[in-house]
Design an enzyme around this catalytic site. Structure first.
Site, PDB file in Angstrom:
ATOM      1  N   LYS A   1       5.934  -0.570   7.126  1.00  0.00           N
ATOM      2  CA  LYS A   1       6.532  -1.779   6.546  1.00  0.00           C
ATOM      3  C   LYS A   1       7.863  -1.371   5.917  1.00  0.00           C
ATOM      4  O   LYS A   1       7.943  -0.299   5.281  1.00  0.00           O
ATOM      5  CB  LYS A   1       5.576  -2.337   5.486  1.00  0.00           C
ATOM      6  CG  LYS A   1       6.038  -3.590   4.775  1.00  0.00           C
ATOM      7  CD  LYS A   1       4.970  -4.068   3.796  1.00  0.00           C
ATOM      8  CE  LYS A   1       5.338  -5.369   3.104  1.00  0.00           C
ATOM      9  NZ  LYS A   1       4.233  -5.887   2.258  1.00  0.00           N
TER      10      LYS A   1
ATOM     11  N   SER B   1       2.602 -10.401   3.034  1.00  0.00           N
ATOM     12  CA  SER B   1       3.974 -10.093   3.391  1.00  0.00           C
ATOM     13  C   SER B   1       4.127  -9.007   4.462  1.00  0.00           C
ATOM     14  O   SER B   1       5.218  -8.838   4.999  1.00  0.00           O
ATOM     15  CB  SER B   1       4.727  -9.639   2.143  1.00  0.00           C
ATOM     16  OG  SER B   1       4.155  -8.462   1.609  1.00  0.00           O
TER      17      SER B   1
ATOM     18  N   SER C   1      -1.312  -8.953   0.798  1.00  0.00           N
ATOM     19  CA  SER C   1      -0.277  -8.775   1.833  1.00  0.00           C
ATOM     20  C   SER C   1      -0.621  -7.788   2.934  1.00  0.00           C
ATOM     21  O   SER C   1       0.125  -7.687   3.916  1.00  0.00           O
ATOM     22  CB  SER C   1       1.048  -8.375   1.180  1.00  0.00           C
ATOM     23  OG  SER C   1       1.580  -9.446   0.455  1.00  0.00           O
TER      24      SER C   1
END
Lengths: 464, 70
Positions: free
Chosen positions: A82, A157, A181
Site C-alpha cells: 500500500k 482504504s 481498511s
C-alpha cells in the site's frame, strides 16, 4: 480479450512450491508484470510500478536459489505495498497531491522483513488518500476499481491491495487498518485480510493516520498465504513505540488442526445492530453452521454495545488524524481531496476531555472483549453489512452515519480476520469476520483455514 | 438551542484555524451534529481506576544505553 489475458499469479504457497520445484523467480515476476500490464489500465491498483527494481531483485533471488542459498519459502515471490509504506528509493505518495515529489530514504519494517525473506517488491498500491478519503476523491492517480465489477466499490482504504490480490496481480499485498481498511477491501474484493493484534506488526516507516488505532497487515488470496506472510512479518520492533515485546507465534504449525472441539462465539446483539442484508445474514449463518458441522461448538456471547465501541474508535481516530494533518488543513486545504479534507476536519470537533474519556473507555471495552474470549476460542461476526455498493452510492460525507463493523476491534486491539463467505446474487463477494484473543492470530488462521477449505469460496475468480 | 450549536460549530472551526467553503458548511454542520451525538456516550463518569489506554510507559532502566547512547 480474455484469451490474451495473462493468467493470475499463483498465491504464496503455490509460488513457493513452484520455486522449490525449479520454476524461475524471474519468470514469476515477469508473469506478474504482464498481468499488471494487461489489467491495471482498468483496475488502477498500482500508483507506482517498480518493474526494473523487481526484475533485478528477482534475478538476484534466482541466482541465490540456484546457488543453494534459498532463504525460506517466500524467496523469489513477488509482493506489493500500500502506498503508505516506505521503500527506500521509491515515492510514498499516500495517494495525495501533498506528497508529490516525495522519495523514501529508508524502508518500512515490513519492507525490510519481506525483502530480507527474499521477496520481490513489484511496486506501490492505490489507497484512499492518507488512508482516510473515499473512492470519488479527485486525486493525482485514479482510484482502484473492484475486479468483480468496476462500477462497485473496492473497499478502502487499502483499495489497491484488495484489488491487486483479487485480480491475480500479486499474491501478497500489505495494507493498513485504522477502522477496517484491511478487512473492508478484503471483504468487498473476496480475499483474506488480517488485522493483527495492535502492536503485533510494526508500523515503522508507514504514514500514520491515528497512532492509537493504526494496524498493519497482509491481504492474500488464501488463509495459508496469510499465515506464510505472518511468519515473516511478525516480530518486535523497538522503532515502533506500540510494538509489543511478545514473541511471534508459529502461524503454520496448527493451521490444519481443524476446529473440532473449539468454541466459536456468535454475538446476536452485535449482529442485530449491524443491520445486515438478507444475503449477508444468510452467509453468516451458513458459516456458523459449517463450523458446527466441522466439530466446533457454537456459543452465544455478548459484546459491548456498538455505539460505545464506535464512539471510542471515532474520537481517538478523529483527534489523532487532525493532530497529524492540522497544519496542512490550515495552510493548503485545497491540496486534499474533498472527502479526505472534510473527514480530517471533523477532528477539530473533538474536545480534550472526550479524547481522554475515549482512551479510558478503550481499556474497559478491551477488557470486556477479553472476558468474552476467555470463554471461546474466536468470535464469528459480520465485517460488511452487504456486498460492495456501487461507487456512486458510497457515503462520501464528512462523517459516516453507518460506521464499519470492523472498527470495534481497532478500538479493542484484538486480531480480526476477513475471510470470503460466498457471493451475492449479483456476483459480488460476501465475507465474514473472525476475532480472536490478543496475539493469538494462529487460532484465527486455524479457524479460517478450516472454514475456507470446507466452503471452497476461494476457487472462484473475478470475471476479468 | 440549534442556534447555540451552530455557534459552537463555528467556534470549533475558528479555534482550529480552519475554514469551510460556504457551500460545504451545511454538510460539515450535519457532521458536527452526528459527531456530537456519538461522542455524548463519553460524558458518563467512569471509575477513578479507569486509566486511559494510552498511558505513558517510561523506558526500562538501561534502555538508552542499549540503544547506543553514550
Amino acid at each position: 480479450m480474455s484469451a490474451a489475458l495473462p493468467p493470475p499469479v499463483p498465491g504464496l504457497a503455490e509460488a513457493s512450491a513452484r520455486i522449490a520445484a525449479g520454476e524461475s523467480p524471474t519468470a514469476l515476476t515477469e508473469a506478474a508484470l504482464a498481468r499488471i500490464a494487461a489489467l491495471d489500465g482498468r483496475l488502477h491498483a498500482f500508483v507506482t510500478l517498480a518493474a526494473d527494481r523487481a526484475l533485478a531483485a528477482a534475478r538476484r533471488a534466482e541466482a541465490e536459489i540456484r546457488a543453494g542459498r534459498r532463504r525460506g519459502p517466500l524467496h523469489g515471490v513477488p509482493f506489493a505495498l500500500k502506498d503508505i509504506y516506505d521503500a527506500a528509493g521509491l515515492p510514498t505518495t499516500a495517494h495525495s497531491r501533498l506528497r508529490l515529489g516525495h522519495v523514501a530514504e529508508a524502508d518500512s519494517d515490513a519492507t525490510e522483513r519481506l525483502e530480507a525473506a527474499g521477496m520481490v517488491l513489484l511496486g506501490k498500491l492505490s489507497t484512499h488518500e492518507f488512508a482516510r478519503g473515499g473512492p470519488t476523491d479527485e486525486l493525482p492517480w485514479p482510484n482502484a476499481r473492484n475486479p468483480w465489477n468496476v462500477e462497485h466499490f473496492a473497499g478502502g482504504s487499502s483499495s489497491g491491495s484488495g484489488v491487486a490480490v483479487a485480480s491475480g496481480m500479486v499474491g501478497l499485498a500489505m495494507g493498513s487498518d485504522t477502522g477496517g481498511s484491511i478487512r473492508l477491501p478484503a471483504a468487498y474484493c473476496g480475499v483474506v485480510g488480517l488485522k493483527p493484534t495492535y502492536g503485533r506488526l510494526s508500523r515503522h516507516g508507514v504514514v500514520p493516520l491515528s497512532f492509537g488505532m493504526d494496524h498493519t497487515g497482509p491481504l492474500t488470496r488464501t488463509v495459508e498465504d496469510c499465515a506464510l506472510a505472518m511468519q515473516v512479518l511478525a516480530g518486535h520492533d523497538p522503532r515502533d513505540p506500540a510494538s509489543a515485546p511478545v514473541p511471534p507465534g508459529d502461524y503454520l504449525r496448527e493451521l490444519r488442526a481443524g476446529v473440532a472441539g473449539l468454541r466459536i462465539g456468535i454475538a446476536p446483539r452485535f449482529n442485530e445492530e449491524a443491520l445486515l442484508d438478507a444475503e449477508t445474514s444468510a452467509a453468516l449463518s451458513a458459516a456458523a453452521e459449517l463450523l458446527a458441522l466441522l466439530g466446533a461448538e457454537i456459543v452465544e456471547v455478548r459484546l459491548p454495545p456498538r455505539r460505545v465501541m464506535d464512539a471510542c474508535l471515532q474520537v481517538i481516530l478523529l483527534a489523532e488524524g487532525f493532530a497529524i494533518h492540522q497544519r496542512d488543513l490550515r495552510e493548503r486545504p485545497q491540496d486534499y481531496g474533498r472527502v479526505t479534507r472534510e473527514r480530517l476536519m471533523v477532528g477539530a470537533f473533538v474536545t480534550g476531555p472526550h479524547y481522554v474519556q475515549a482512551q479510558r473507555l478503550r481499556r474497559m471495552i478491551a477488557a470486556e472483549v477479553d472476558a468474552v474470549l476467555a470463554g471461546c476460542d474466536a468470535i464469528l461476526c459480520p465485517d460488511i453489512a452487504a456486498a460492495a455498493p456501487r461507487v456512486d452510492a458510497v457515503d462520501e460525507g464528512p462523517f459516516r452515519r453507518q460506521h464499519p463493523l470492523t472498527g470495534p476491534f481497532n478500538a479493542t486491539g484484538h486480531p480480526a480476520l476477513a475471510v470470503p463467505a460466498g457471493f451475492a446474487a449479483n456476483g459480488l463477494p460476501l465475507s465474514v469476520q473472525l476475532v480472536g484473543r490478543n496475539h493469538d492470530e494462529a487460532m484465527l488462521l486455524r479457524v479460517a483455514q478450516a472454514y475456507e477449505q470446507a466452503a471452497g469460496w476461494m476457487e472462484r475468480r473475478p470475471p476479468l | 438551542m440549534p442556534q447555540d450549536l451552530r455557534a459552537e460549530f463555528r467556534a470549533c472551526l475558528a479555534r482550529a484555524g480552519i475554514s469551510v467553503p460556504p457551500e460545504r458548511e451545511p454538510a460539515m454542520y450535519e457532521a458536527y451534529l452526528a459527531y456530537a451525538e456519538l461522542a455524548s456516550v463519553l460524558d458518563e463518569p467512569y471509575p477513578y481506576a479507569a486509566e486511559p489506554a494510552a498511558v505513558f510507559t517510561p523506558a526500562a532502566p538501561g534502555a538508552g544505553r542499549a540503544a547506543g547512547r553514550s
